[in-house]
Write a protein that holds these residues in place. Structure first.
Motif, PDB file in Angstrom:
ATOM      1  N   PHE A 380       0.838  -1.206   0.000  1.00  0.00           N
ATOM      2  CA  PHE A 380       0.000   0.000   0.000  1.00  0.00           C
ATOM      3  C   PHE A 380       0.870   1.252   0.000  1.00  0.00           C
ATOM      4  N   PHE A 381       1.889   1.257   0.851  1.00  0.00           N
ATOM      5  CA  PHE A 381       2.767   2.426   0.910  1.00  0.00           C
ATOM      6  C   PHE A 381       3.597   2.575  -0.367  1.00  0.00           C
ATOM      7  N   GLU A 382       3.972   1.448  -0.959  1.00  0.00           N
ATOM      8  CA  GLU A 382       4.703   1.514  -2.228  1.00  0.00           C
ATOM      9  C   GLU A 382       3.823   2.123  -3.317  1.00  0.00           C
ATOM     10  N   MET A 383       2.540   1.756  -3.319  1.00  0.00           N
ATOM     11  CA  MET A 383       1.602   2.277  -4.328  1.00  0.00           C
ATOM     12  C   MET A 383       1.477   3.792  -4.231  1.00  0.00           C
ATOM     13  N   ILE A 384       1.265   4.266  -3.020  1.00  0.00           N
ATOM     14  CA  ILE A 384       1.052   5.712  -2.884  1.00  0.00           C
ATOM     15  C   ILE A 384       2.356   6.482  -3.098  1.00  0.00           C
TER      16      ILE A 384
END
Length: 493
Positions: A380-384
């Motif tokens: 999730f953090f990689e996506m954002i």
């Protein structure tokens, strides 16, 4: 066959115009001064003013007036104008015949004009007048293979395949030598129609001893077998092709059709064997085949064979594009092979294909589905970070999963990201958030967030309220009163 034998009456017959064509109430001069609009389907065509004037007369004037009205325009029917008008009249054959006769009085028609007439008559299934035109063309010395190609197409479109073949057989009687272009044109016309490749093969078998087939001949048949999904016939045709015309990188369309037929027929192992042979001949197919084959295997959910073809493709120096990568990532995720999905995501950039929202969201969805909580949080953090936010559906599913797996902080993180970055719609995620908090008995936080959600005019489902009621009521009178207050606010909102 009688209609195809030469007739001494070599002129274009005139079919009477249909009854009911309205007569013009204006003189020809008035008509050209006040032209009507072209039909809707012709408005966007680049039509010259003279062609437009002639066309309008032809569609408005009565049969008795049309020739005089055309003559009164003083427009010289040069080949370019004749061609324009005939194209406009493609669905009005009677008017086209009238015009063609009139235009032919002033000067001889060019071969192109004759061919337009033959094509128009054939497509309108006016085969007797079409042959009259062909006989006239013979007298004028303007017949060519191109004329007969048009006839092949018209007969095959009408389902009259025997007459198309007979037309080929009488070409010499009309002074036109049949060649490989004519052969391939007839094969193509037959194969364009559904389930007719066997009929094309019958003609091919008969004619190949007289006119040697070329690579295009085999390509047409192989594309026909591909359309029909006939693996056995495709193998036979391909084997004969290799014997007759050998191997060449220029025959890529034939190779694509043959290999695609094998993949569609679930013979991927056979496909890989042929690919190895082709690699040795420097005749590997291009990206088009691999893209098509992978799409087929994606639909079959066959990730093992898709990966096998993928390795052959990249091993031959072909660079997959983003669409192909997303297809493979989607297939692997659907088969819950998340580790290989990550491998494809990581290697994309080395082939010049950069992940997009779909790439990331398919993997995020797979992580959520398989309850891989820690990896989902990191991803999730990689996506954002890479500015490819999760979809609102994935956010809702993630919030639910994080609560189910005792990671409420991560669920709140997703919710706050949605609010901050306007990931809409919020309704599904908001309801999952409230349900998750209530299940964990975090009722104070539930109350605070619910009030915020109501202030934001986000709909809270009735089913969600029932679950909240159960959670609050089991905590005693004070929590009971808190829920009642929230319920009143919910109803009023």
């Amino acid at each position: 066959m009688e209609a195809l034998v030469e007739n001494p009456r070599a002129r274009l017959s005139v079919v009477p115009l249909k009854q009911g064509v309205p007569s013009s109430s204006q003189t020809p001069g008035q008509e050209s001064q006040q032209p009507q609009q072209l039909p809707t389907h012709l408005e966007n065509q680049d039509v010259s003013p003279p062609a437009k004037i002639l066309y309008e007369i032809l569609i408005k004037a009565s049969p008795q007036e049309v020739e005089a009205a055309l003559t009164a325009t003083r427009i010289k029917p040069i080949p370019e104008i004749v061609g324009e008008v005939l194209k406009l009249l493609h669905e009005s054959p009677q008017a086209a015949i009238k015009f063609f006769r009139w235009a032919g009085i002033a000067q001889k028609h060019a071969a192109h004009s004759w061919n337009l007439m033959v094509d128009m008559l054939g497509k309108n299934r006016m085969f007797e007048p079409m042959w009259d035109a062909i006989r006239s063309m013979k007298q004028e010395g303007v017949l060519s293979v191109a004329t007969f190609v048009l006839v092949f197409g018209s007969y095959c479109a009408a389902g009259r395949f025997n007459e198309a073949v007979m037309t080929f057989d009488v070409m010499e009687k009309y002074g036109v030598q049949p060649d490989i272009v004519a052969v391939n044109s007839l094969l193509s016309a037959i194969c364009r129609e559904d389930k007719q490749t066997s009929r094309a093969l019958e003609f091919f078998e008969r004619i190949k001893t007289k006119i040697a087939p070329d690579a295009d001949s085999f390509t047409i048949l192989l594309e026909g077998w591909q359309k029909e999904g006939n693996v056995a016939k495709a193998k036979t045709t391909f084997g004969e092709m290799v014997i007759r015309v050998g191997w060449s990188p220029q025959y890529r369309d034939a190779y694509d059709a043959f290999l695609t037929t094998l993949v569609n027929g679930s013979q991927v192992d056979e496909t890989t064997k042929f690919l190895q042979v082709m690699k040795g001949k420097n005749c590997l197919p291009g990206l088009k085949f691999f893209s098509s084959a992978i799409d087929i295997l994606v639909k079959k959910k066959d990730s093992a064979h898709a990966a096998l073809l993928w390795d052959i493709m990249v091993g031959s120096g072909l660079a997959p594009n983003l669409i192909m990568y997303n297809a493979m990532i989607g297939l692997l995720c659907n088969n819950n092979d998340i580790d290989n999905a990550f491998r494809f995501l990581d290697e994309m950039v080395f082939y010049g294909a950069f992940p997009d929202s779909l790439s990331y969201n398919m993997i995020f969805q797979c992580l959520i589905k398989n309850k891989r909580v820690r990896e989902a949080g990191r991803f999730f953090f990689e996506m954002i970070k890479n500015e490819w936010p999760p979809t609102h559906t994935n956010c809702a599913a993630a919030i639910s999963m994080f609560y189910d797996r005792d990671d409420p902080e991560m669920a709140i993180e997703v919710w706050e990201y949605m609010i901050k970055n306007c990931i809409q719609p919020l309704e599904e995620s908001a309801n999952e958030l409230l349900i998750g908090l209530s299940k964990m008995d975090r009722l104070t936080e539930t109350k605070r967030i619910m009030e915020t959600i109501l202030d934001m005019r986000i709909n809270i489902h009735e089913s969600t309220m029932e679950k909240l009621k159960t959670a609050f009521y089991r905590k005693g009178k004070s929590a009971h009163d808190t829920y009642d207050s929230l319920e009143r606010k919910w109803k009023s909102s």
